[in-house]
Design a protein around this motif. Structure first.
Motif, PDB file in Angstrom:
ATOM      1  N   GLN A 186       0.664  -1.296   0.040  1.00 19.71           N
ATOM      2  CA  GLN A 186      -0.013   0.016   0.040  1.00 19.71           C
ATOM      3  C   GLN A 186       1.006   1.089   0.115  1.00 19.71           C
ATOM      4  O   GLN A 186       0.758   2.245  -0.726  1.00 19.71           O
ATOM      5  CB  GLN A 186      -0.991  -0.100   1.222  1.00 19.71           C
ATOM      6  CG  GLN A 186      -2.270   0.853   1.185  1.00 19.71           C
ATOM      7  CD  GLN A 186      -2.821   0.989   2.157  1.00 19.71           C
ATOM      8  OE1 GLN A 186      -2.401   0.668   3.720  1.00 19.71           O
ATOM      9  NE2 GLN A 186      -4.167   0.858   2.364  1.00 19.71           N
ATOM     10  N   ALA A 217       2.419   1.721  -3.346  1.00 19.37           N
ATOM     11  CA  ALA A 217       1.189   2.164  -4.506  1.00 19.37           C
ATOM     12  C   ALA A 217       0.797   3.703  -4.038  1.00 19.37           C
ATOM     13  O   ALA A 217       0.331   4.346  -5.066  1.00 19.37           O
ATOM     14  CB  ALA A 217      -0.038   1.357  -4.322  1.00 19.37           C
ATOM     15  N   ARG A 269      -7.142   2.750  -2.242  1.00 24.45           N
ATOM     16  CA  ARG A 269      -7.896   1.818  -3.528  1.00 24.45           C
ATOM     17  C   ARG A 269      -7.302   0.604  -3.329  1.00 24.45           C
ATOM     18  O   ARG A 269      -7.573  -0.563  -4.080  1.00 24.45           O
ATOM     19  CB  ARG A 269      -7.662   2.733  -4.654  1.00 24.45           C
ATOM     20  CG  ARG A 269      -8.266   3.862  -5.275  1.00 24.45           C
ATOM     21  CD  ARG A 269      -7.798   4.414  -6.513  1.00 24.45           C
ATOM     22  NE  ARG A 269      -8.324   3.555  -7.510  1.00 24.45           N
ATOM     23  CZ  ARG A 269      -7.828   3.749  -8.967  1.00 24.45           C
ATOM     24  NH1 ARG A 269      -6.941   4.504  -9.121  1.00 24.45           N
ATOM     25  NH2 ARG A 269      -8.160   2.782  -9.755  1.00 24.45           N
ATOM     26  N   VAL A 270      -6.159   0.487  -2.553  1.00 23.05           N
ATOM     27  CA  VAL A 270      -5.392  -0.669  -2.546  1.00 23.05           C
ATOM     28  C   VAL A 270      -6.159  -1.654  -1.197  1.00 23.05           C
ATOM     29  O   VAL A 270      -6.154  -0.968  -0.096  1.00 23.05           O
ATOM     30  CB  VAL A 270      -3.848  -0.589  -2.304  1.00 23.05           C
ATOM     31  CG1 VAL A 270      -3.325  -1.796  -1.942  1.00 23.05           C
ATOM     32  CG2 VAL A 270      -3.379   0.112  -3.343  1.00 23.05           C
ATOM     33  N   LEU A 303      -6.483  -4.112  -6.332  1.00 22.56           N
ATOM     34  CA  LEU A 303      -6.850  -2.603  -6.652  1.00 22.56           C
ATOM     35  C   LEU A 303      -8.143  -2.475  -6.868  1.00 22.56           C
ATOM     36  O   LEU A 303      -9.042  -3.202  -7.381  1.00 22.56           O
ATOM     37  CB  LEU A 303      -6.108  -2.388  -7.944  1.00 22.56           C
ATOM     38  CG  LEU A 303      -6.535  -0.826  -8.509  1.00 22.56           C
ATOM     39  CD1 LEU A 303      -5.841   0.150  -7.456  1.00 22.56           C
ATOM     40  CD2 LEU A 303      -5.868  -0.613  -9.876  1.00 22.56           C
ATOM     41  N   ASP A 304      -8.930  -1.679  -6.137  1.00 20.94           N
ATOM     42  CA  ASP A 304     -10.361  -1.176  -5.937  1.00 20.94           C
ATOM     43  C   ASP A 304     -10.952  -2.669  -5.657  1.00 20.94           C
ATOM     44  O   ASP A 304     -12.247  -2.658  -6.012  1.00 20.94           O
ATOM     45  CB  ASP A 304     -10.775  -0.654  -7.265  1.00 20.94           C
ATOM     46  CG  ASP A 304      -9.977   0.558  -7.970  1.00 20.94           C
ATOM     47  OD1 ASP A 304      -9.741   1.218  -7.124  1.00 20.94           O
ATOM     48  OD2 ASP A 304      -9.829   0.561  -9.194  1.00 20.94           O
ATOM     49  N   LYS A 324      -8.092  -7.612 -10.420  1.00 27.59           N
ATOM     50  CA  LYS A 324      -7.042  -6.559 -10.457  1.00 27.59           C
ATOM     51  C   LYS A 324      -6.190  -6.955  -9.547  1.00 27.59           C
ATOM     52  O   LYS A 324      -6.024  -6.276  -8.527  1.00 27.59           O
ATOM     53  CB  LYS A 324      -7.730  -5.283 -10.352  1.00 27.59           C
ATOM     54  CG  LYS A 324      -8.372  -4.649 -11.454  1.00 27.59           C
ATOM     55  CD  LYS A 324      -9.047  -3.369 -11.425  1.00 27.59           C
ATOM     56  CE  LYS A 324      -9.922  -2.730 -12.642  1.00 27.59           C
ATOM     57  NZ  LYS A 324     -10.188  -1.312 -12.355  1.00 27.59           N
ATOM     58  N   ILE A 353      -2.695  -6.948  -7.803  1.00 24.26           N
ATOM     59  CA  ILE A 353      -1.408  -6.324  -7.656  1.00 24.26           C
ATOM     60  C   ILE A 353      -0.280  -7.351  -7.385  1.00 24.26           C
ATOM     61  O   ILE A 353       0.581  -7.656  -8.266  1.00 24.26           O
ATOM     62  CB  ILE A 353      -1.461  -5.349  -6.627  1.00 24.26           C
ATOM     63  CG1 ILE A 353      -2.648  -4.200  -6.813  1.00 24.26           C
ATOM     64  CG2 ILE A 353      -0.176  -4.444  -6.597  1.00 24.26           C
ATOM     65  CD1 ILE A 353      -2.955  -3.254  -6.057  1.00 24.26           C
ATOM     66  N   GLU A 377       4.625  -0.978  -9.260  1.00 20.62           N
ATOM     67  CA  GLU A 377       4.171   0.182  -9.989  1.00 20.62           C
ATOM     68  C   GLU A 377       3.824  -0.039 -11.454  1.00 20.62           C
ATOM     69  O   GLU A 377       2.560   0.396 -11.937  1.00 20.62           O
ATOM     70  CB  GLU A 377       5.263   1.174 -10.072  1.00 20.62           C
ATOM     71  CG  GLU A 377       5.602   1.799  -8.547  1.00 20.62           C
ATOM     72  CD  GLU A 377       6.782   2.864  -8.420  1.00 20.62           C
ATOM     73  OE1 GLU A 377       7.332   2.994  -9.460  1.00 20.62           O
ATOM     74  OE2 GLU A 377       6.992   3.274  -7.434  1.00 20.62           O
ATOM     75  N   LEU A 405       0.318  -1.700 -11.399  1.00 20.41           N
ATOM     76  CA  LEU A 405      -0.679  -0.403 -11.316  1.00 20.41           C
ATOM     77  C   LEU A 405      -0.790   0.159 -12.396  1.00 20.41           C
ATOM     78  O   LEU A 405      -2.198   0.341 -12.721  1.00 20.41           O
ATOM     79  CB  LEU A 405      -0.092   0.324 -10.058  1.00 20.41           C
ATOM     80  CG  LEU A 405      -0.363  -0.394  -8.469  1.00 20.41           C
ATOM     81  CD1 LEU A 405       0.772   0.672  -7.797  1.00 20.41           C
ATOM     82  CD2 LEU A 405      -1.580  -0.611  -8.123  1.00 20.41           C
ATOM     83  N   ASP A 422      -4.597  -0.015 -14.177  1.00 20.61           N
ATOM     84  CA  ASP A 422      -5.109   1.381 -14.213  1.00 20.61           C
ATOM     85  C   ASP A 422      -4.717   2.156 -15.273  1.00 20.61           C
ATOM     86  O   ASP A 422      -3.659   2.645 -15.509  1.00 20.61           O
ATOM     87  CB  ASP A 422      -5.011   2.244 -13.079  1.00 20.61           C
ATOM     88  CG  ASP A 422      -5.919   3.307 -12.874  1.00 20.61           C
ATOM     89  OD1 ASP A 422      -6.310   3.941 -13.875  1.00 20.61           O
ATOM     90  OD2 ASP A 422      -6.208   3.742 -11.727  1.00 20.61           O
TER      91      ASP A 422
END
Length: 356
Positions: free
Chosen positions: A271, A274, A282-283, A296-297, A302, A304, A344, A347, A351
């Motif tokens: 987190q 991110a 969002r994490v 993610l979300d 999604k 990570i 990263e 992510l 997104d």
């Protein structure tokens, strides 16, 4: 049960339910009242925790704050709550400002059940400050937060001591924010200060640029080493032998899935990484029997990373590119930081707004 354990349980509840707590009442009942209970207050005693506290203030009649914590009929703390989905700002604190002046309260708390902001009258007596002297988030509770919150427990509550320390806490908070800024993106002044200590020649533009880049990587390395050192010391002190304690009922859900403290710590590291690119809220974390996923979300499409910690002598971090997972052996939890670039990149892959 100590405060740290109570907060860890409340943190898990917050992560699981915050997205559905869309009203103020829901946040109060599910998050804020349990937080007050964790501090030792009897939320069902209307003489101790007064709901819908009312005091006429000037021309404002019948206004209410959500709670007042009282001792022997005297108001000690005023509390204003907002929905868990609401971002807190000073505009939400209007009633707290007015009530702070009109009552005996020396402390005020503004919260959405996830973020908690504590205010006092450090700058001017009987006038609530515009900036909190202490704040923390249930998303990422630090050991120092627990130490500070211990002072707010009913058993240890001393209003004079807290107000006396509020000024120091406020300065420490501001210093921390400034240091975080410097560590992430060193200012010219900080670069010059460090450059003059390690460079004997003329400080040219190229020298400054090079030292600025090295400062960021050096600070990151230093922090990792310090964290690793502290973790190793704590683990060695707490675990003299290889046998681990069985998980408590509070750590195990109905399906027998255990979310360990190591998994929570790993989640917070991901987190933190991110947060350089997006809102860390969002994490999220979602545990399973064979692994613990960081999403993610809160979307299981999604993923990570995955943490493969359960039932293994060694621990592995699973990173993703497309649908392919690659597992990496971890020497310790802080080694997760070495996969910052992969996290990263993932992510950005998940997104589209981060691409480019």
């Amino acid at each position: 049960m100590d405060l740290a354990t109570k907060l860890a349980e409340l943190q898990k509840r917050t992560l699981e339910h915050r997205e559905v707590l869309l009203t103020e009442e829901a946040a109060k009942n599910a998050l804020v009242m349990p937080f007050l209970q964790a501090l030792g207050y009897d939320v069902f005693n209307p003489g101790e925790v007064v709901p819908e506290f009312t005091a006429d203030v000037g021309t404002k009649k019948g206004e209410k704050v959500d709670y007042a914590i009282c001792t022997d009929g005297k108001v000690d703390v005023l509390i204003e709550c907002k929905p868990a989905s609401s971002d807190l700002n000073i505009k939400h604190a209007g009633q707290l400002f007015r009530y702070f002046t009109a009552t005996d309260a020396r402390l005020a708390l503004l919260t959405n059940g996830v973020t908690y902001q504590f205010y006092s009258d450090v700058e001017k007596a009987n006038i609530m400050d515009e900036k909190p002297f202490f704040s923390f988030s249930m998303d990422a509770i630090k050991p120092t937060d627990v130490k500070t919150l211990e002072k707010f427990q009913k058993s240890a509550f001393d209003i004079d001591k807290i107000v006396h320390e509020a000024g120091n806490l406020k300065v420490q908070s501001l210093l921390r924010k400034e240091l975080e800024k410097e560590f992430a993106e060193p200012s010219e002044g900080f670069v010059d200060l460090m450059a003059r200590r390690v460079h004997d020649g003329r400080l040219t533009a190229s020298v400054r640029e090079n030292i600025s880049k090295m400062l960021v990587s050096t600070i990151s390395s230093l922090v990792r080493d310090l964290v690793n050192e502290r973790l190793s010391s704590a683990l060695n002190a707490a675990s003299p032998g290889p046998v681990e304690e069985a998980p408590s009922e509070s750590e195990m859900d109905a399906d027998g899935i255990v979310t360990t403290q190591e998994e929570l710590s790993g989640f917070h590291i991901v987190q933190a990484i991110a947060s350089r690119l997006l809102d860390p809220k969002r994490v999220t974390i979602r545990d399973a029997k064979s692994y613990c996923a960081v999403l993610l979300d809160d979307n299981n499409r999604k993923t990570i990373v995955r943490m493969h910690f359960n039932g293994l002598t060694a621990k592995y971090l699973g990173t993703f590119k497309g649908k392919e997972e690659e597992r990496h052996l971890l020497s310790d939890l802080t080694a997760i930081y070495s996969f910052s670039s992969q996290i990263e990149d993932r992510l950005r892959e998940l997104d589209d707004s981060l691409a480019g």
